[in-house]
Design a protein around this motif. Sequence first.
Motif, PDB file in Angstrom:
ATOM      1  N   ASN A 128     -32.014   0.698  -1.217  1.00 33.28           N
ATOM      2  CA  ASN A 128     -31.152   1.664  -1.409  1.00 33.28           C
ATOM      3  C   ASN A 128     -30.617   1.665  -2.676  1.00 33.28           C
ATOM      4  OD1 ASN A 128     -30.931   2.752   1.262  1.00 33.28           O
ATOM      5  ND2 ASN A 128     -29.796   0.633   1.774  1.00 33.28           N
ATOM      6  N   ARG A 129     -30.334   2.935  -3.250  1.00 35.42           N
ATOM      7  CA  ARG A 129     -30.160   2.925  -4.613  1.00 35.42           C
ATOM      8  C   ARG A 129     -28.747   2.886  -4.697  1.00 35.42           C
ATOM      9  NH1 ARG A 129     -34.459   6.775  -5.129  1.00 35.42           N
ATOM     10  NH2 ARG A 129     -36.439   5.902  -6.210  1.00 35.42           N
ATOM     11  N   PHE A 130     -28.020   1.976  -5.569  1.00 29.80           N
ATOM     12  CA  PHE A 130     -26.473   2.163  -5.476  1.00 29.80           C
ATOM     13  C   PHE A 130     -26.056   3.011  -6.571  1.00 29.80           C
ATOM     14  CE2 PHE A 130     -22.742   0.579  -7.513  1.00 29.80           C
ATOM     15  CZ  PHE A 130     -21.717   0.574  -6.595  1.00 29.80           C
ATOM     16  N   THR A 131     -25.200   3.876  -6.309  1.00 33.34           N
ATOM     17  CA  THR A 131     -24.733   4.852  -7.450  1.00 33.34           C
ATOM     18  C   THR A 131     -23.108   5.005  -7.146  1.00 33.34           C
ATOM     19  OG1 THR A 131     -24.762   6.736  -6.022  1.00 33.34           O
ATOM     20  CG2 THR A 131     -26.619   6.433  -7.415  1.00 33.34           C
ATOM     21  N   GLY A 132     -22.368   4.883  -8.486  1.00 35.60           N
ATOM     22  CA  GLY A 132     -21.040   5.164  -8.316  1.00 35.60           C
ATOM     23  C   GLY A 132     -20.285   3.886  -8.947  1.00 35.60           C
ATOM     24  N   VAL A 133     -18.936   3.701  -8.905  1.00 33.81           N
ATOM     25  CA  VAL A 133     -18.408   2.734  -9.165  1.00 33.81           C
ATOM     26  C   VAL A 133     -18.045   1.980  -7.968  1.00 33.81           C
ATOM     27  CG1 VAL A 133     -16.342   2.170 -10.388  1.00 33.81           C
ATOM     28  CG2 VAL A 133     -17.591   4.135 -10.913  1.00 33.81           C
ATOM     29  N   ARG A 134     -17.878   0.630  -7.841  1.00 29.16           N
ATOM     30  CA  ARG A 134     -17.450  -0.298  -6.782  1.00 29.16           C
ATOM     31  C   ARG A 134     -16.139  -0.339  -6.607  1.00 29.16           C
ATOM     32  NH1 ARG A 134     -20.719  -3.620  -4.281  1.00 29.16           N
ATOM     33  NH2 ARG A 134     -22.093  -3.582  -5.623  1.00 29.16           N
ATOM     34  N   ALA A 135     -15.612  -0.315  -5.455  1.00 28.93           N
ATOM     35  CA  ALA A 135     -14.263  -0.033  -5.428  1.00 28.93           C
ATOM     36  C   ALA A 135     -13.628  -1.569  -5.152  1.00 28.93           C
ATOM     37  CB  ALA A 135     -13.999   0.550  -3.790  1.00 28.93           C
ATOM     38  N   VAL A 136     -12.555  -1.594  -5.832  1.00 29.18           N
ATOM     39  CA  VAL A 136     -11.854  -2.783  -6.055  1.00 29.18           C
ATOM     40  C   VAL A 136     -10.320  -2.871  -5.681  1.00 29.18           C
ATOM     41  CG1 VAL A 136     -11.178  -4.670  -7.705  1.00 29.18           C
ATOM     42  CG2 VAL A 136     -13.046  -3.372  -8.245  1.00 29.18           C
ATOM     43  N   LYS A 137     -10.001  -3.468  -4.878  1.00 26.90           N
ATOM     44  CA  LYS A 137      -8.610  -3.554  -4.066  1.00 26.90           C
ATOM     45  C   LYS A 137      -7.555  -3.917  -4.924  1.00 26.90           C
ATOM     46  CE  LYS A 137      -6.114  -5.079   0.011  1.00 26.90           C
ATOM     47  NZ  LYS A 137      -6.178  -5.731   1.415  1.00 26.90           N
ATOM     48  N   VAL A 138      -6.701  -3.148  -5.392  1.00 26.84           N
ATOM     49  CA  VAL A 138      -5.623  -3.685  -6.370  1.00 26.84           C
ATOM     50  C   VAL A 138      -4.315  -3.278  -5.857  1.00 26.84           C
ATOM     51  CG1 VAL A 138      -4.553  -3.200  -8.713  1.00 26.84           C
ATOM     52  CG2 VAL A 138      -7.297  -2.998  -8.385  1.00 26.84           C
ATOM     53  N   GLY A 139      -3.374  -4.232  -5.886  1.00 25.38           N
ATOM     54  CA  GLY A 139      -2.086  -4.026  -5.389  1.00 25.38           C
ATOM     55  C   GLY A 139      -1.191  -3.062  -6.382  1.00 25.38           C
ATOM     56  N   ALA A 140      -0.217  -2.381  -5.785  1.00 24.66           N
ATOM     57  CA  ALA A 140       0.569  -1.457  -6.131  1.00 24.66           C
ATOM     58  C   ALA A 140       1.740  -2.394  -7.153  1.00 24.66           C
ATOM     59  CB  ALA A 140       1.690  -1.002  -5.177  1.00 24.66           C
ATOM     60  N   PRO A 141       1.819  -2.050  -8.367  1.00 24.81           N
ATOM     61  CA  PRO A 141       2.365  -2.584  -9.664  1.00 24.81           C
ATOM     62  C   PRO A 141       3.858  -2.789  -9.040  1.00 24.81           C
ATOM     63  CG  PRO A 141       2.029  -0.353 -10.135  1.00 24.81           C
ATOM     64  CD  PRO A 141       1.194  -0.435  -8.940  1.00 24.81           C
ATOM     65  N   LYS A 142       4.465  -4.080  -9.368  1.00 19.42           N
ATOM     66  CA  LYS A 142       5.910  -4.190  -8.883  1.00 19.42           C
ATOM     67  C   LYS A 142       6.765  -3.597  -9.854  1.00 19.42           C
ATOM     68  CE  LYS A 142       4.656  -8.863  -7.145  1.00 19.42           C
ATOM     69  NZ  LYS A 142       4.886 -10.287  -6.946  1.00 19.42           N
ATOM     70  N   THR A 143       8.096  -3.245  -9.387  1.00 15.82           N
ATOM     71  CA  THR A 143       9.067  -2.610 -10.190  1.00 15.82           C
ATOM     72  C   THR A 143       9.924  -3.689 -10.856  1.00 15.82           C
ATOM     73  OG1 THR A 143      10.426  -2.550  -8.251  1.00 15.82           O
ATOM     74  CG2 THR A 143       9.073  -0.641  -8.572  1.00 15.82           C
ATOM     75  N   ASP A 144      10.676  -3.224 -11.846  1.00 12.66           N
ATOM     76  CA  ASP A 144      11.504  -4.004 -12.558  1.00 12.66           C
ATOM     77  C   ASP A 144      12.490  -4.684 -11.757  1.00 12.66           C
ATOM     78  OD1 ASP A 144      10.179  -3.503 -14.761  1.00 12.66           O
ATOM     79  OD2 ASP A 144      11.606  -2.088 -15.176  1.00 12.66           O
ATOM     80  N   TRP A 145      13.124  -4.022 -10.615  1.00  8.30           N
ATOM     81  CA  TRP A 145      13.848  -4.490  -9.706  1.00  8.30           C
ATOM     82  C   TRP A 145      13.107  -5.613  -8.740  1.00  8.30           C
ATOM     83  CZ3 TRP A 145      13.818  -4.727  -4.389  1.00  8.30           C
ATOM     84  CH2 TRP A 145      15.058  -5.251  -3.830  1.00  8.30           C
ATOM     85  N   GLN A 146      12.139  -5.468  -8.380  1.00  9.81           N
ATOM     86  CA  GLN A 146      11.288  -6.303  -7.638  1.00  9.81           C
ATOM     87  C   GLN A 146      11.126  -7.856  -8.471  1.00  9.81           C
ATOM     88  OE1 GLN A 146       7.779  -4.658  -5.867  1.00  9.81           O
ATOM     89  NE2 GLN A 146       7.520  -6.578  -4.481  1.00  9.81           N
ATOM     90  N   ILE A 147      10.672  -7.474  -9.481  1.00 11.02           N
ATOM     91  CA  ILE A 147      10.300  -8.655 -10.466  1.00 11.02           C
ATOM     92  C   ILE A 147      11.546  -9.592 -10.642  1.00 11.02           C
ATOM     93  CG2 ILE A 147       9.569  -9.533 -12.669  1.00 11.02           C
ATOM     94  CD1 ILE A 147       7.697  -6.929 -12.776  1.00 11.02           C
ATOM     95  N   ALA A 148      12.959  -8.892 -10.862  1.00 10.33           N
ATOM     96  CA  ALA A 148      13.934  -9.529 -11.149  1.00 10.33           C
ATOM     97  C   ALA A 148      14.477 -10.371  -9.801  1.00 10.33           C
ATOM     98  CB  ALA A 148      15.008  -8.627 -11.602  1.00 10.33           C
ATOM     99  N   ALA A 149      14.375  -9.626  -8.709  1.00 12.89           N
ATOM    100  CA  ALA A 149      14.817 -10.233  -7.567  1.00 12.89           C
ATOM    101  C   ALA A 149      13.814 -11.442  -7.175  1.00 12.89           C
ATOM    102  CB  ALA A 149      14.575  -9.134  -6.424  1.00 12.89           C
TER     103      ALA A 149
END
Length: 366
Positions: free
Chosen positions: A85-106
């Motif tokens: 099978n020929r692989f075409t495209g970009v491999r999907a990478v699971k990335v979490g949502a960026p944390k907000t400033d309030w969440q980082i401070a908490a």
Amino acid sequence: LGSRFACLLRIHGRLACEQRTMSTLPALAALTWRAGPALRRAAAATAGCRSAVVAGGVGAVNVRDSWRWGPMCQDTRAVSRVRINRFTGVRAVKVGAPKTDWQIAAEKEFLAMRAQVPKDAYAFHLTEDDVRNLSPEMRTCLSLRCGSSEDISKWRRHQLIRKFQTKPFDTNSPAVRIAVLTEKIMRLRAHLMRNPNRYGHQMAKISMAVKLSKRQRAMKTLYKTDYVLYRELCKELGIRCVRFAVPSSKDPSKMVNPQAIDGDRAKFLIRQRMYHAKYRPREMRDPETNKLIRYTRHPMEPVPESHGKAKSTPQQISRAWPYSVRSERVAGKQVVYNPTAAGRGFWPAHLKIIGGPTPDCPGAEP
């Protein structure tokens, strides 16, 4: 040999004008086999194939065309087809949502609170009176400053048990269970925050879900039994004082106010309570003495009088012989067979006469 080669070239020129398909390859291979090894090599080169490998004694031809598209397969006989099978495209990478400033401070505030270690506390439930005769070095080794996170967590749990227990040696009352589970949940939460990308966090998340479920059940139990203690406990531990929807009655006006809880969850609890009330076990009593026999979810209804008896059928036209309803069925005098009835030769066990021939058996004495 020359005439055969000329004939082969004429056939090949005729095939080249047409669109090359896989159906023409067997005929070309058969012609090349008849012409001989030299002609086979010439025909393969003329056809523009990538390769033509011919086994000496078997005659298997490996032909790979340049016009083929899609997954490549190996065409050699007696070899399994290997799909590439020929692989075409970009491999999907699971990335979490960026944390907000309030969440980082908490998170920083929470980790700083968990990092605080009591100054004059000792491990193994030791008190100041227990270590007063020890050397300063030994007292420093036994203090929580030299202890692990497990020792600090045990000390905090011990303090919570002493604070919320209702009697001596009380370690399993609802208030104590809620306090201990809250300490375990907070320790696990701090561990997940400090090590976000550590291997094996799936088990930690499962453990967190189990502890949260246990604390939810303990909170609901304390809420129904002692609401004042429940409210003060939530205030001391810093958790939300959830007012659970506990449907004690079918009347909506008498139910507990479901505040601070998901509306769908409250509806589910109400429907579940009503369902269990509707299909609860029923009492079965003796009709003569009114004595309770047992409980059952499927009360047995009395057998109707017409069960097992012949019923009259109105006359009508039928497709099969005799193209109508028989007279005995119209009159309601047909034989109704009971497949569960005892057959011929059945003899009950508890009778006065035991043994001997049965009356329905052939050859029985009158």
